[in-house]
Design a protein around this motif. Structure first.
Motif, PDB file in Angstrom:
ATOM      1  N   THR A   1       0.815  -1.228   0.000  1.00 11.85           N
ATOM      2  CA  THR A   1       0.000   0.000   0.000  1.00 11.85           C
ATOM      3  C   THR A   1       0.838   1.263   0.000  1.00 11.85           C
ATOM      4  O   THR A   1       0.317   2.357  -0.204  1.00 11.85           O
TER       5      THR A   1
ATOM      6  N   ARG B   1      -1.350   4.333  -4.341  1.00 13.67           N
ATOM      7  CA  ARG B   1      -2.208   3.846  -3.259  1.00 13.67           C
ATOM      8  C   ARG B   1      -2.160   4.830  -2.085  1.00 13.67           C
ATOM      9  O   ARG B   1      -2.798   5.863  -2.137  1.00 13.67           O
TER      10      ARG B   1
ATOM     11  N   TYR C   1      -7.469   1.273   3.369  1.00 12.55           N
ATOM     12  CA  TYR C   1      -7.338   1.237   1.901  1.00 12.55           C
ATOM     13  C   TYR C   1      -7.606  -0.181   1.386  1.00 12.55           C
ATOM     14  O   TYR C   1      -8.358  -0.368   0.420  1.00 12.55           O
TER      15      TYR C   1
END
Length: 293
Positions: free
Chosen positions: A209, A214, A287
């Protein structure tokens, strides 16, 4: 004589450092929950899980006190739930941030908004009397095991995962995760081979991530030479949060010995480091959860 101001950042950092040092001989950290409740701590009033550093802090408090329920609340919240905190019980502390507007200096036209930390004392259900848990309906039929849920969770992220070799890592140049073959993961008294595999995979998935498209996680500017240790701490916390959500028992990674000392060094030098790491870990977990269909 003025009373010294309570420093919530230092207090929570010290509590977590102490928890790590107590288990350093076995490289076991307070968020490795081999037995008991491995879920994220929950507030009695809101029924919602705590976030960020409060998760780690309450895990550390629970580990030190032998609490396993994972349910916490303020004195007033327990009273509203019909319970009474026992006399003499010591509170744990969580931290919340409040925005305050600061008056401008001479010559400045606009006010400045700053975040101020507020310490809130909370108590575990093990510290109260008279609490009657609400009746729980019959649990739904479980169609997926935690391991199947983990498999589906990882697949939904779309991350490229290759198997081979003896090391686990995220490679930014190819934007891919490398893991040893599944059969290379062995069990332990607290984890099955599959749980060991997925806890390692979730660690590397948290690293995944960090890429710019991201979460765009950049720790070097603030932490300099300690940026690697901080990113490892973010990944370890992210994996712990996700293991808790997926009900997978997490265990210490084999390479903890390499950077455990670095974590302690960073946290002792910067009392807000664990707050930053936990915040970034929560962001990474959110996320990945957001990628689930």
């Amino acid at each position: 004589m003025t009373k010294e101001r309570f420093d919530i950042h230092q207090h929570i950092t010290d509590k977590i450092v102490s928890a790590i040092e107590r288990g350093a001989g076995e490289f076991r950290l307070p968020w490795h929950r081999g037995t008991g409740n491995i879920m994220r701590p929950v507030n009695i009033a809101s029924k919602k899980a705590y976030r960020g550093v409060n998760v780690v802090a309450l895990w550390a408090y629970a580990e030190a006190s032998g609490f396993s329920s994972g349910t916490w609340g303020t004195y007033r919240q327990w009273a509203e739930a019909g319970a009474q905190v026992r006399k003499g019980e010591k509170a744990a502390y969580v931290v919340f941030y409040k925005e305050l507007e600061i008056a401008p200096n001479t010559g400045e036209a606009e006010t400045e908004t700053r975040l101020f930390a507020r310490a809130t004392p909370v108590f575990a259900v093990e510290q109260v009397d008279g609490y009657q848990p609400p009746a729980i309906d019959a649990p739904p039929v479980i169609t997926m095991t935690p391991i199947e849920q983990a498999e589906a969770f990882v697949a939904a992220t779309g991350a490229r995962i290759d198997h081979g070799g003896t090391r686990a890592f995220y490679r930014p140049s190819t934007d891919s995760i490398q893991l040893p073959p599944r059969e290379a993961f062995i069990g332990s008294p607290t984890s099955s081979p599959a749980e060991s595999y997925y806890s390692t995979l979730l660690h590397e998935l948290t690293h995944w991530t960090s890429a710019e498209p991201r979460c765009n996680r950049r720790l070097g500017k603030r932490f300099g030479d300690h940026a690697y240790a901080m990113e490892e701490l973010v990944a370890e916390l992210g994996a712990a949060f996700l293991c808790a959500d997926l009900q997978i028992s997490d265990e210490p990674r084999a390479d903890h010995a390499q950077y455990l000392a670095h974590w302690l060094t960073v946290m002792k030098e910067d009392k807000k480091a664990i707050f930053t790491a936990a915040s970034k870990a929560s962001e990474a977990a959110a996320y990945l959860i957001g990628l689930q269909s």
